[in-house]
Design a protein around this motif. Structure first.
Motif, PDB file in Angstrom:
ATOM      1  N   GLY A 192      17.486   3.524  14.216  1.00 47.30           N
ATOM      2  CA  GLY A 192      16.833   4.574  15.161  1.00 47.30           C
ATOM      3  C   GLY A 192      15.620   3.702  16.314  1.00 47.30           C
ATOM      4  N   ASP A 193      14.908   4.432  16.832  1.00 49.83           N
ATOM      5  CA  ASP A 193      14.051   3.913  17.808  1.00 49.83           C
ATOM      6  C   ASP A 193      12.769   4.504  17.599  1.00 49.83           C
ATOM      7  OD1 ASP A 193      12.594   3.322  20.437  1.00 49.83           O
ATOM      8  OD2 ASP A 193      14.552   2.664  20.955  1.00 49.83           O
ATOM      9  N   ARG A 194      11.492   3.997  17.790  1.00 49.50           N
ATOM     10  CA  ARG A 194      10.180   4.511  17.492  1.00 49.50           C
ATOM     11  C   ARG A 194       9.943   4.908  18.810  1.00 49.50           C
ATOM     12  NH1 ARG A 194      10.399   0.214  14.383  1.00 49.50           N
ATOM     13  NH2 ARG A 194       9.996  -1.413  16.242  1.00 49.50           N
ATOM     14  N   GLY A 195      10.412   4.851  19.976  1.00 52.54           N
ATOM     15  CA  GLY A 195       9.992   5.491  21.213  1.00 52.54           C
ATOM     16  C   GLY A 195       9.028   4.777  21.891  1.00 52.54           C
ATOM     17  N   MET A 196       8.714   4.960  23.171  1.00 51.09           N
ATOM     18  CA  MET A 196       7.818   4.359  24.043  1.00 51.09           C
ATOM     19  C   MET A 196       6.464   3.949  23.223  1.00 51.09           C
ATOM     20  SD  MET A 196       5.998   5.642  27.762  1.00 51.09           S
ATOM     21  CE  MET A 196       7.737   5.790  28.311  1.00 51.09           C
ATOM     22  N   ASN A 197       6.161   2.419  23.583  1.00 52.07           N
ATOM     23  CA  ASN A 197       5.156   1.732  23.082  1.00 52.07           C
ATOM     24  C   ASN A 197       4.967   1.992  21.496  1.00 52.07           C
ATOM     25  OD1 ASN A 197       3.830   1.218  25.435  1.00 52.07           O
ATOM     26  ND2 ASN A 197       2.955   3.131  25.713  1.00 52.07           N
ATOM     27  N   GLY A 198       6.198   1.973  20.797  1.00 53.28           N
ATOM     28  CA  GLY A 198       6.303   1.677  19.475  1.00 53.28           C
ATOM     29  C   GLY A 198       6.684   0.527  18.750  1.00 53.28           C
ATOM     30  N   GLN A 199       5.950  -0.576  19.503  1.00 54.84           N
ATOM     31  CA  GLN A 199       6.102  -1.922  18.920  1.00 54.84           C
ATOM     32  C   GLN A 199       5.325  -1.968  17.672  1.00 54.84           C
ATOM     33  OE1 GLN A 199       5.386  -1.260  21.986  1.00 54.84           O
ATOM     34  NE2 GLN A 199       6.419  -2.679  23.765  1.00 54.84           N
ATOM     35  N   SER A 200       5.916  -2.677  16.607  1.00 55.54           N
ATOM     36  CA  SER A 200       5.316  -2.685  15.333  1.00 55.54           C
ATOM     37  C   SER A 200       5.387  -4.131  14.824  1.00 55.54           C
ATOM     38  CB  SER A 200       6.004  -1.890  14.305  1.00 55.54           C
ATOM     39  OG  SER A 200       5.401  -2.009  13.137  1.00 55.54           O
ATOM     40  N   THR A 201       4.149  -4.663  14.315  1.00 57.67           N
ATOM     41  CA  THR A 201       3.868  -5.813  13.585  1.00 57.67           C
ATOM     42  C   THR A 201       4.362  -5.913  12.124  1.00 57.67           C
ATOM     43  OG1 THR A 201       1.611  -5.183  12.902  1.00 57.67           O
ATOM     44  CG2 THR A 201       1.953  -6.461  14.947  1.00 57.67           C
ATOM     45  N   ALA A 202       4.126  -4.856  11.344  1.00 58.77           N
ATOM     46  CA  ALA A 202       4.503  -4.988   9.914  1.00 58.77           C
ATOM     47  C   ALA A 202       4.715  -3.611   9.518  1.00 58.77           C
ATOM     48  CB  ALA A 202       3.086  -5.119   9.268  1.00 58.77           C
ATOM     49  N   GLU A 203       5.739  -3.449   8.452  1.00 60.22           N
ATOM     50  CA  GLU A 203       6.289  -2.313   7.781  1.00 60.22           C
ATOM     51  C   GLU A 203       6.510  -2.320   6.224  1.00 60.22           C
ATOM     52  OE1 GLU A 203      10.036  -0.942   8.947  1.00 60.22           O
ATOM     53  OE2 GLU A 203      10.855  -2.888   9.164  1.00 60.22           O
ATOM     54  N   VAL A 204       6.175  -1.555   5.356  1.00 61.27           N
ATOM     55  CA  VAL A 204       6.147  -1.582   3.985  1.00 61.27           C
ATOM     56  C   VAL A 204       6.692  -0.339   3.532  1.00 61.27           C
ATOM     57  CG1 VAL A 204       3.976  -0.666   3.802  1.00 61.27           C
ATOM     58  CG2 VAL A 204       4.914  -2.079   2.002  1.00 61.27           C
ATOM     59  N   TYR A 205       7.649  -0.236   2.429  1.00 61.22           N
ATOM     60  CA  TYR A 205       8.297   0.995   1.821  1.00 61.22           C
ATOM     61  C   TYR A 205       7.481   1.234   0.701  1.00 61.22           C
ATOM     62  CZ  TYR A 205      11.323   3.729  -1.314  1.00 61.22           C
ATOM     63  OH  TYR A 205      11.763   4.678  -1.758  1.00 61.22           O
ATOM     64  N   ASP A 206       7.131   2.424   0.468  1.00 61.09           N
ATOM     65  CA  ASP A 206       6.272   2.871  -0.657  1.00 61.09           C
ATOM     66  C   ASP A 206       7.336   3.869  -1.693  1.00 61.09           C
ATOM     67  OD1 ASP A 206       4.334   3.967  -2.096  1.00 61.09           O
ATOM     68  OD2 ASP A 206       4.159   5.727  -1.028  1.00 61.09           O
ATOM     69  N   LYS A 207       7.568   3.481  -2.755  1.00 56.83           N
ATOM     70  CA  LYS A 207       8.661   3.920  -3.520  1.00 56.83           C
ATOM     71  C   LYS A 207       8.128   5.533  -4.024  1.00 56.83           C
ATOM     72  CE  LYS A 207       7.235   1.221  -7.490  1.00 56.83           C
ATOM     73  NZ  LYS A 207       6.217   2.407  -8.174  1.00 56.83           N
ATOM     74  N   ASP A 208       6.789   5.586  -4.091  1.00 52.68           N
ATOM     75  CA  ASP A 208       6.100   6.928  -4.716  1.00 52.68           C
ATOM     76  C   ASP A 208       6.739   8.166  -3.809  1.00 52.68           C
ATOM     77  OD1 ASP A 208       5.271   5.587  -6.743  1.00 52.68           O
ATOM     78  OD2 ASP A 208       3.258   5.410  -5.903  1.00 52.68           O
ATOM     79  N   THR A 209       6.562   7.703  -2.521  1.00 53.04           N
ATOM     80  CA  THR A 209       6.715   8.669  -1.380  1.00 53.04           C
ATOM     81  C   THR A 209       7.979   8.746  -0.680  1.00 53.04           C
ATOM     82  OG1 THR A 209       5.371   7.490   0.128  1.00 53.04           O
ATOM     83  CG2 THR A 209       4.275   9.057  -1.030  1.00 53.04           C
ATOM     84  N   ASN A 210       8.899   7.579  -1.058  1.00 54.01           N
ATOM     85  CA  ASN A 210      10.128   7.322  -0.162  1.00 54.01           C
ATOM     86  C   ASN A 210       9.705   7.137   1.453  1.00 54.01           C
ATOM     87  OD1 ASN A 210      12.218   6.939  -1.764  1.00 54.01           O
ATOM     88  ND2 ASN A 210      12.531   9.267  -2.155  1.00 54.01           N
ATOM     89  N   VAL A 211       8.366   6.650   1.634  1.00 55.74           N
ATOM     90  CA  VAL A 211       8.106   6.525   3.127  1.00 55.74           C
ATOM     91  C   VAL A 211       7.846   5.195   3.424  1.00 55.74           C
ATOM     92  CG1 VAL A 211       6.086   6.885   4.606  1.00 55.74           C
ATOM     93  CG2 VAL A 211       6.910   8.743   3.166  1.00 55.74           C
TER      94      VAL A 211
END
Length: 443
Positions: A326-345
């Motif tokens: 999918g797409d994060r939309g306008m100005n949605g550039q991102s340096t880092a991401e991490v998955y949290d197993k406790d919240t599925n987020v």
């Protein structure tokens, strides 16, 4: 703070979901300081140019027990130590950094002349122009320069050492790019693996490492190392002690998303694949590896079983195993991401918005499902890295890096911050919260 609103014909009320928590500042610095062996050692380092306080910029972080690891890449000369930690028992708001595992392992094996150089015109670095230096390491545990690190499920710290010093000045490739692994329970080196030269390109720049490991099978761990400069991914198997390079169109940057405006600085980057996150284990025991380019707003994924099958993933047949999410939309550039197993987020940065956002992996990846955790043009100017620890605490490092690269930081102002928040509290009231946990507010 984002309000997720919808109108309901129920007593003509408006029902909305409101984010209820913000990140809190844990540490902050105007300039980084270090715990030197002695005052004399610090004075000598300053006088010789080996320590130039304004040249030390924190970039990556990771938490294990009472240690918070902080990386300081050798962008410029005068970086005291690249791999460091903070004792979380400290009461200091601007604590001094302690080199890990020691001062010796963070000391350059050769003399690098202090020299201020010009900043490159874009996000990709001209690392291929670095002068190669024939200087064997005194110790395989030595770290020359690291950007990102990760602690795995087996209490090991994985470090991607670029081996490159004084990147923006007179760059020197002191050692090959290498994966360096430490046992955190003993602080001893587990392994140093040099990435083979044939798996790098002229524009290669490795600045991140993400580990896929299970505590029940520690030897069967994999590391994924994105090449943001040459648009590829290196996969490393701990059990086989070998690596291989993967290529795909989705690793490239989006030419329409390379314009950035951060902290009053406008610049253009062409950085490719950079952010990665290991998703939840599925019913077939596989995990999706989520990834995106820095100069892009689009998210992709590929099953880990695909990346871990060298003969398949390096063949044309693997092309369709990679999927657009999918797409994060306008100005949605991102340096880092991490998955949290406790919240599925998946928590992720949004550098053009001075923000931290989230997405629940059980929802569609669309604008309605993206939650805004926090946005602050004062404390979150260029959120560079973030992690979620074993206690569900989200850690965010912001560092005003565009000003450091293209202008000049104000030595009298707070430039670097580490902020924290509880995972469940931060997503409360956002689309990232599980639907059965969200409580509507009627006004």
């Amino acid at each position: 703070m984002k309000l997720i609103c919808f109108t309901a014909v129920l007593f003509v009320s408006i029902i909305f979901y409101k984010a209820e928590a913000k990140l809190a500042e844990k540490f902050s610095w105007k300039q980084l300081e270090f715990e030197w062996p002695s005052e004399e050692a610090e004075k000598e380092a300053i006088s010789s140019g080996r320590y130039v306080p304004e040249n030390n910029l924190p970039l990556g972080l990771e938490r294990w027990n009472n240690r918070l690891f902080v990386t300081v890449p050798r962008w410029k000369s005068g970086v005291a130590a690249s791999l460091n930690y903070i004792d979380l028992n400290t009461a200091e708001k601007s604590p001094k950094l302690r080199p890990y595992p020691s001062w010796d392992t963070n000391t350059l094996p050769i003399d690098v002349e202090p020299q201020q150089g010009k900043t490159p015109a874009g996000g990709r670095l001209d690392a291929e122009k670095a002068q190669a230096v024939d200087a064997p390491l005194k110790d395989n545990a030595t770290i020359i320069s690291t950007f990102r690190i990760q602690v795995d499920a087996c209490d090991r710290l994985w470090v991607l050492d670029t081996g490159l010093a004084d990147i923006l000045g007179n760059p020197k490739q002191i050692t090959p790019n290498a994966i360096v692994i430490y046992d955190l329970k003993t602080d001893q080196l587990v392994r140093r693996f040099a990435i083979p030269k044939e798996q790098t390109k002229d524009d290669t720049f490795f600045a991140n490492i993400v580990v896929d490991a299970e505590r029940t099978d520690c030897n069967n761990a994999f590391a994924y190392i994105p090449d943001l400069g040459a648009y590829g991914l290196v996969v490393y198997s701990l059990r086989d002690n070998r690596s291989y390079r993967v290529k795909h169109n989705f690793f490239h940057f989006d030419p329409l998303q390379g314009d950035f405006n951060v902290g009053g600085v406008n610049f253009q980057w062409t950085d490719g694949v950079f952010g990665l996150a290991v998703g939840p284990k599925k019913s077939d025991d596989t995990k999706d590896i989520y990834f995106h380019a820095l100069a892009s707003t689009k998210e992709f994924k590929v099953p880990n079983r695909v990346l871990q099958n060298e003969s398949h993933v390096t063949s044309p047949a693997a092309y369709y195993d990679f999927q657009f999410v999918g797409d994060r939309g306008m100005n949605g550039q991102s340096t880092a991401e991490v998955y949290d197993k406790d919240t599925n987020v998946i928590f992720y940065t949004q550098v053009n918005k001075d923000a931290i956002a989230c997405w629940n992996v059980n929802r569609p990846y669309d604008l309605e499902s993206q939650g805004l955790i926090d946005s602050d043009s004062h404390t979150l100017v260029f959120p560079n890295d973030l992690k979620v620890d074993a206690e569900g605490i989200v850690w965010v490092l912001s560092d005003k890096m565009p000003s450091y690269l293209y202008k000049e930081l104000d030595a009298a102002a707070v430039n670097y911050r580490i902020l924290t928040g509880n995972n469940r509290e931060l997503i409360k009231g956002t689309p990232c919260e599980s639907s059965d946990e969200r409580q509507p507010i009627v006004v």
